[in-house]
Design a protein around this motif. Structure first.
Motif, PDB file in Angstrom:
ATOM      1  N   PHE A  81       0.805  -1.222   0.000  1.00  0.00           N
ATOM      2  CA  PHE A  81       0.000   0.000   0.000  1.00  0.00           C
ATOM      3  C   PHE A  81       0.841   1.276   0.000  1.00  0.00           C
ATOM      4  O   PHE A  81       0.331   2.366   0.228  1.00  0.00           O
ATOM      5  CB  PHE A  81      -0.970  -0.014   1.182  1.00  0.00           C
ATOM      6  CG  PHE A  81      -2.232  -0.787   0.888  1.00  0.00           C
ATOM      7  CD1 PHE A  81      -3.314  -0.173   0.289  1.00  0.00           C
ATOM      8  CD2 PHE A  81      -2.305  -2.139   1.162  1.00  0.00           C
ATOM      9  CE1 PHE A  81      -4.469  -0.883  -0.004  1.00  0.00           C
ATOM     10  CE2 PHE A  81      -3.441  -2.868   0.878  1.00  0.00           C
ATOM     11  CZ  PHE A  81      -4.534  -2.243   0.282  1.00  0.00           C
ATOM     12  N   GLY A  82       2.128   1.156  -0.272  1.00  0.00           N
ATOM     13  CA  GLY A  82       2.937   2.334  -0.530  1.00  0.00           C
ATOM     14  C   GLY A  82       3.386   3.117   0.675  1.00  0.00           C
ATOM     15  O   GLY A  82       3.942   4.215   0.521  1.00  0.00           O
ATOM     16  N   GLN A  83       3.186   2.580   1.870  1.00  0.00           N
ATOM     17  CA  GLN A  83       3.739   3.252   3.039  1.00  0.00           C
ATOM     18  C   GLN A  83       5.261   3.136   3.056  1.00  0.00           C
ATOM     19  O   GLN A  83       5.936   3.901   3.729  1.00  0.00           O
ATOM     20  CB  GLN A  83       3.154   2.644   4.323  1.00  0.00           C
ATOM     21  CG  GLN A  83       1.692   2.967   4.535  1.00  0.00           C
ATOM     22  CD  GLN A  83       1.439   4.461   4.648  1.00  0.00           C
ATOM     23  OE1 GLN A  83       2.059   5.131   5.477  1.00  0.00           O
ATOM     24  NE2 GLN A  83       0.555   4.987   3.822  1.00  0.00           N
ATOM     25  N   TYR A  84       5.764   2.160   2.277  1.00  0.00           N
ATOM     26  CA  TYR A  84       7.205   2.008   2.115  1.00  0.00           C
ATOM     27  C   TYR A  84       7.497   1.648   0.665  1.00  0.00           C
ATOM     28  O   TYR A  84       6.852   0.777   0.090  1.00  0.00           O
ATOM     29  CB  TYR A  84       7.768   0.936   3.052  1.00  0.00           C
ATOM     30  CG  TYR A  84       9.278   0.949   3.067  1.00  0.00           C
ATOM     31  CD1 TYR A  84       9.961   1.843   3.877  1.00  0.00           C
ATOM     32  CD2 TYR A  84      10.015   0.113   2.231  1.00  0.00           C
ATOM     33  CE1 TYR A  84      11.344   1.896   3.867  1.00  0.00           C
ATOM     34  CE2 TYR A  84      11.393   0.154   2.223  1.00  0.00           C
ATOM     35  CZ  TYR A  84      12.058   1.054   3.043  1.00  0.00           C
ATOM     36  OH  TYR A  84      13.422   1.115   3.022  1.00  0.00           O
ATOM     37  N   ASN A  85       8.470   2.344   0.084  1.00  0.00           N
ATOM     38  CA  ASN A  85       8.861   2.111  -1.305  1.00  0.00           C
ATOM     39  C   ASN A  85       9.949   1.044  -1.330  1.00  0.00           C
ATOM     40  O   ASN A  85      11.034   1.252  -0.796  1.00  0.00           O
ATOM     41  CB  ASN A  85       9.389   3.427  -1.901  1.00  0.00           C
ATOM     42  CG  ASN A  85       9.683   3.322  -3.386  1.00  0.00           C
ATOM     43  OD1 ASN A  85       9.690   2.240  -3.962  1.00  0.00           O
ATOM     44  ND2 ASN A  85       9.940   4.458  -4.010  1.00  0.00           N
ATOM     45  N   PRO A  86       9.688  -0.128  -1.925  1.00  0.00           N
ATOM     46  CA  PRO A  86      10.662  -1.221  -1.848  1.00  0.00           C
ATOM     47  C   PRO A  86      11.959  -0.898  -2.580  1.00  0.00           C
ATOM     48  O   PRO A  86      11.976  -0.241  -3.613  1.00  0.00           O
ATOM     49  CB  PRO A  86       9.931  -2.385  -2.529  1.00  0.00           C
ATOM     50  CG  PRO A  86       8.951  -1.735  -3.443  1.00  0.00           C
ATOM     51  CD  PRO A  86       8.518  -0.482  -2.738  1.00  0.00           C
ATOM     52  N   ALA A  87      13.071  -1.396  -2.014  1.00  0.00           N
ATOM     53  CA  ALA A  87      14.383  -1.200  -2.640  1.00  0.00           C
ATOM     54  C   ALA A  87      15.272  -2.416  -2.468  1.00  0.00           C
ATOM     55  O   ALA A  87      16.465  -2.351  -2.714  1.00  0.00           O
ATOM     56  CB  ALA A  87      15.072   0.040  -2.063  1.00  0.00           C
ATOM     57  N   GLY A  88      14.685  -3.544  -2.027  1.00  0.00           N
ATOM     58  CA  GLY A  88      15.459  -4.756  -1.857  1.00  0.00           C
ATOM     59  C   GLY A  88      16.015  -5.249  -3.185  1.00  0.00           C
ATOM     60  O   GLY A  88      15.465  -4.967  -4.258  1.00  0.00           O
ATOM     61  N   ARG A  89      17.122  -5.973  -3.116  1.00  0.00           N
ATOM     62  CA  ARG A  89      17.748  -6.570  -4.299  1.00  0.00           C
ATOM     63  C   ARG A  89      18.042  -8.039  -3.997  1.00  0.00           C
ATOM     64  O   ARG A  89      18.484  -8.371  -2.902  1.00  0.00           O
ATOM     65  CB  ARG A  89      19.058  -5.853  -4.644  1.00  0.00           C
ATOM     66  CG  ARG A  89      18.924  -4.373  -4.934  1.00  0.00           C
ATOM     67  CD  ARG A  89      18.216  -4.119  -6.265  1.00  0.00           C
ATOM     68  NE  ARG A  89      18.147  -2.693  -6.576  1.00  0.00           N
ATOM     69  CZ  ARG A  89      17.133  -1.898  -6.259  1.00  0.00           C
ATOM     70  NH1 ARG A  89      16.108  -2.396  -5.565  1.00  0.00           N
ATOM     71  NH2 ARG A  89      17.135  -0.629  -6.604  1.00  0.00           N
ATOM     72  N   LEU A  90      17.826  -8.910  -4.971  1.00  0.00           N
ATOM     73  CA  LEU A  90      18.019 -10.337  -4.753  1.00  0.00           C
ATOM     74  C   LEU A  90      19.490 -10.637  -4.437  1.00  0.00           C
ATOM     75  O   LEU A  90      20.372 -10.317  -5.248  1.00  0.00           O
ATOM     76  CB  LEU A  90      17.595 -11.133  -5.979  1.00  0.00           C
ATOM     77  CG  LEU A  90      16.098 -11.175  -6.287  1.00  0.00           C
ATOM     78  CD1 LEU A  90      15.853 -12.000  -7.551  1.00  0.00           C
ATOM     79  CD2 LEU A  90      15.297 -11.747  -5.120  1.00  0.00           C
ATOM     80  N   PRO A  91      19.774 -11.295  -3.316  1.00  0.00           N
ATOM     81  CA  PRO A  91      21.160 -11.664  -3.001  1.00  0.00           C
ATOM     82  C   PRO A  91      21.560 -13.016  -3.580  1.00  0.00           C
ATOM     83  O   PRO A  91      22.658 -13.491  -3.335  1.00  0.00           O
ATOM     84  CB  PRO A  91      21.161 -11.705  -1.469  1.00  0.00           C
ATOM     85  CG  PRO A  91      19.766 -12.070  -1.107  1.00  0.00           C
ATOM     86  CD  PRO A  91      18.868 -11.523  -2.177  1.00  0.00           C
ATOM     87  N   ILE A  92      20.663 -13.632  -4.343  1.00  0.00           N
ATOM     88  CA  ILE A  92      20.956 -14.893  -5.027  1.00  0.00           C
ATOM     89  C   ILE A  92      20.332 -14.855  -6.418  1.00  0.00           C
ATOM     90  O   ILE A  92      19.377 -14.131  -6.671  1.00  0.00           O
ATOM     91  CB  ILE A  92      20.410 -16.122  -4.266  1.00  0.00           C
ATOM     92  CG1 ILE A  92      18.907 -15.964  -4.011  1.00  0.00           C
ATOM     93  CG2 ILE A  92      21.168 -16.345  -2.972  1.00  0.00           C
ATOM     94  CD1 ILE A  92      18.261 -17.200  -3.427  1.00  0.00           C
TER      95      ILE A  92
END
Length: 808
Positions: free
Chosen positions: A600-611
């Motif tokens: 719901f956009g309370q946080y903008n994702p920025a994770g990156r796959l570590p595998i």
């Protein structure tokens, strides 16, 4: 969990007057007390004069309690005052103590992989302390690519650990973190690791260990053997350990056949960083053999590498019952029990998690197979660590910590933030995400993980057989309930989803909802310690559930995947009805809140796959037991990890989307690096492809260089989208063209930066030339090649050459 012997294990907490027994046959925890419930104010330290007076012992006769003496002198005095039998009784994880010296029992085994847990018998939860903060499992935490966050988690975990210690409910030695490289997607313990890249794994390890161990203001002691420890951490499992149980091949019998090149470049590098950069106070050797020799009996690995080459300041411990496994599993050299304990002790193993040292070392000494001086050395390594941790003298900075410092609002919020930062957006057509509450008021939340709680915390968290649990749980349906009206349907009985009988209710829920969130994936019944995967697919009828729900859904469909290892979801990636896909690892106790906040956009994702997420047929091309990273054309084996695999993927290493967009501008670089040759520096040969011209001086051994040359890189990162967000800047190096057997590229640096919409931020990197441009040749030598290297930013958003030359 490590292999555990079947016996009654009892921990007597002399100071706080209660005894804990774990009957490993009955799997029952038994607690008895003969005093009031201990509190922080009741706890004392070993060398407290008042304590010795109560024990009717003269503290002045024990030099090991003289705080004015150096730690090594004190440790030697303690050991020298013991009889041989007393010494041997201290060398199992459940150390007996020596009552006549005022030394109480001590349990060495506690776990803190992603929060305190009751898996190790050294940490006990009860009515006074029933909970501890549970962070996401390591693989999701690593996806944040946030060094500061990794260290902060360690700081919170060690604060809770010191509080538990003050309350008499834990020790000071924690056998965490796990820092084995995730070489193959089938390995069951990927959830515990920081991923497939040795540099990332080592960077995570050093930061988390610093968070656990560092006492503020003492990080840069000249004599690291005296540096105070908040708690003592342990990097495991050393070395080349990543086969648990695959088609009948288990870790108790497996011989990892590893080239010197792969050993130096991939398997050992994270441990070197953990010891040298993290200053870890312990390393755990693994069950497996490496090139024929059990890890815990290999003097080259333990004594020569860990102690002499890397200068470990601490102790070496065996994975639980590894010494026994040498005899019963590997049948190494047909050793007797006494042979095994003698070999491991002389190789450098200080502590046996198990009973073999206490049982058989006495006979080994009497048979002339090992010297008492070897035992003395091991004990001194152990007691110096406990001295540094304040076990004998106390650490005043942490004396006041107690129950109120466990499960604080701050720690719970940090656990939620860690999950948010690691969550990785893999698809977002439209874009569909983020959803808004004005439009999407009714939500179908379906799937076997939609109401997940225990599965979110993964392993090395809380053993349900014993008291203890996270501070609280927020499941996905709980999280989404704060944003809209939720209609929940499981869709499957569990993640194995063996029948389709529960799919129709999930389909019906999707038909009327404004948006549908399908929460599926794996759990510890599919990927876990002692359990490797046999395929890269979603189990059972999960694919049918996803396809049927997506086909019937009224509104947009968001697929949420709760896994550690990668899954081939090509069907969902290409399905136009599935608008968005999120990978959420095992997001910890607050995972449901974090997932809903991202959707719901309370946080903008920025994770990156570590595998790397491979296609399903990858596993048909090579066995899990083949240890090499590089492709083997003679057997048709593809390479492993992004460094050596150039085939098609479902999603590549480092992949992750955002709700905004970032542009990069290369601001400044250093385009060349010139290494000075000394009088006794000689050129090192290097293999080149037949169609490439070999330089006159192909390379120089790194050990022959001063390595004082640096490369600088400055970027301007601009958020050109409409939403505030974070960007993970990844920087790789690529060696000169034509060198045979080297990597495609390797990660040399990363930074996570937070940038407001429309704003810019300058990001600066400084790389050591030898570390960032060096390679490992096929003989295991670290070398710096001559010629044109390339620095690559991200997925090629910017790149520039760096010319390496040598001069006299």
């Amino acid at each position: 969990m490590p292999k555990i012997l079947s016996f009654l294990l009892c921990l007597s907490f002399t100071i706080t007057s209660f005894v804990i027994c774990i009957d490993e046959k009955e799997k029952v925890l038994k607690i008895s007390t003969d005093a009031a419930t201990p509190t922080g104010s009741d706890f004392t330290y070993i060398c407290d004069p008042v304590r010795y007076a109560k024990l009717k012992l003269d503290i002045k006769s024990f030099a090991f309690c003289d705080s004015k003496l150096p730690y090594n002198v004190r440790a030697k005095d303690l050991v020298d005052q013991m009889t041989l039998a007393e010494k041997i009784a201290q060398l199992g994880n459940n150390a007996d103590g020596v009552a006549r010296l005022g030394l109480p029992k001590y349990e060495w085994w506690s776990e803190a992989l992603h929060g305190l847990s009751n898996v190790g018998p050294g940490t006990v939860f009860d009515n006074l302390v029933p909970h501890a903060t549970s962070f996401p499992t390591v693989i999701l935490t690593a996806a944040s690519f946030n060094e500061k966050l990794w260290r902060e988690i360690g700081q919170v975990v060690s604060t809770e650990a010191r509080a538990m210690y003050n309350l008499g409910r834990s020790g000071l030695t924690f056998w965490s973190p796990t820092i084995n490289v995730a070489r193959d997607p089938r390995w069951g313990r990927i959830t515990e690791t920081p991923g497939e890249d040795p540099f990332i794994v080592g960077t995570y390890a050093s930061n988390y260990v610093r968070g656990l161990q560092d006492v503020a203001g003492t990080e840069h002691y000249k004599d690291l053997n005296t540096r105070p420890l908040k708690v003592a951490a342990c990097c495991k499992h050393f070395a080349a350990y990543d086969v648990d149980n695959w088609h009948g091949v288990d870790r108790y019998h497996f011989d990892a056949r590893v080239t010197e090149q792969d050993l130096e470049e991939s398997f050992l590098r994270p441990f070197e960083m953990c010891v040298k950069d993290g200053d870890a106070s312990s390393v755990m050797c693994s069950y497996n053999r490496v090139n024929g020799i059990p890890s815990c009996a290999d003097p080259k690995l333990l004594r020569e590498t860990l102690r002499q080459e890397w200068n470990l300041h601490g102790y070496i411990v065996a994975d639980c019952d590894s010494v026994e496994v040498m005899v019963t599993g590997h049948k190494f050299l047909n050793d007797s029990n006494e042979d095994a304990v003698a070999q491991t002790l002389k190789a450098g193993l200080d502590l046996d998690c198990g009973a073999y040292y206490p049982k058989y070392l006495g006979n080994a000494v009497n048979q002339g197979k090992v010297r008492e001086s070897n035992i003395d050395e091991a004990l001194q390594n152990l007691y110096i660590v406990l001295l540094r941790a304040g076990y004998f003298d106390g650490l005043p900075a942490y004396k006041a910590l107690g129950k109120n410092d466990i499960c604080t609002n701050r720690s719970i919020e940090l656990a939620t933030q860690v999950a948010r930062e690691g969550i990785t957006l893999l698809k977002n057509d439209g874009p569909t995400l983020p959803l808004n509450t004005a439009t999407f008021k009714t939500l179908a939340v379906v799937g076997p993980h939609a109401n997940s709680t225990v599965a979110m915390i993964g392993n090395y968290a809380f053993d349900p057989r014993n008291p203890g649990s996270p501070c609280r749980y927020t499941s996905p349906i709980d999280g989404f309930s704060t944003y809209g009206k939720v209609n929940y349907a499981a869709g499957c009985g569990d993640v194995k989803c063996k029948d389709a009988s529960l799919i129709p209710p999930a389909v019906e829920a999707a038909k009327t909802a404004d948006a549908t969130i399908i929460v599926t994936g794996l759990d510890l019944s599919i990927e876990a310690e002692g359990l490797d995967r046999l395929d890269l697919l979603l189990p059972g009828k999960q694919t049918d559930l996803i396809n049927q729900v997506a086909a019937a859904a009224k509104g947009p469909v968001i697929l949420v995947l709760m896994t550690a290892g990668g899954v081939d979801i090509s069907f969902a990636k290409t399905n136009p009805k599935i608008k968005a896909i999120l990978w959420v690892g095992y997001p910890g106790a607050e995972g449901g809140r974090a997932i809903a906040d991202v959707v719901f956009g309370q946080y903008n994702p920025a994770g990156r796959l570590p595998i790397t997420w491979y296609q399903a047929d990858y596993i048909n091309k090579l066995p899990l037991t083949s240890m090499q990273f590089r492709p083997d054309d003679s057997q048709g084996y593809p390479g492993r990890t992004y460094k050596f695999f150039n085939g098609p993927t479902v999603f590549p290493f480092g992949f992750g989307l955002s709700y905004t967009k970032f542009n990069y501008t290369l601001n400044a670089t250093v385009p060349s690096l010139s290494a000075k040759l000394q009088r006794f520096t000689h050129c090192h040969d290097l293999n080149y492809m037949a169609n490439k011209t070999k330089p006159t001086c192909p390379a120089i051994l790194v050990s022959d260089l001063q390595c004082g040359e640096y490369i600088e890189l400055t970027l301007v990162v601009q958020n050109v989208g409409g939403k505030v967000g974070s960007e993970v800047v990844l920087v790789y190096s690529k060696p000169p063209d034509g060198i045979t057997g080297t990597f495609l590229k390797q990660l040399i640096g990363f930074q996570r930066v937070y940038i407001a919409a429309g704003a810019s931020q300058e990001v600066k990197f400084v790389f050591n030339g030898c570390k960032s441009l060096g390679i490992v040749d096929n003989a295991g030598n670290n070398i710096l090649p001559f010629g044109g290297h390339t620095i690559i930013v991200g997925d090629g958003v910017a790149s520039f050459p760096v010319q390496v030359t040598f001069h006299n």
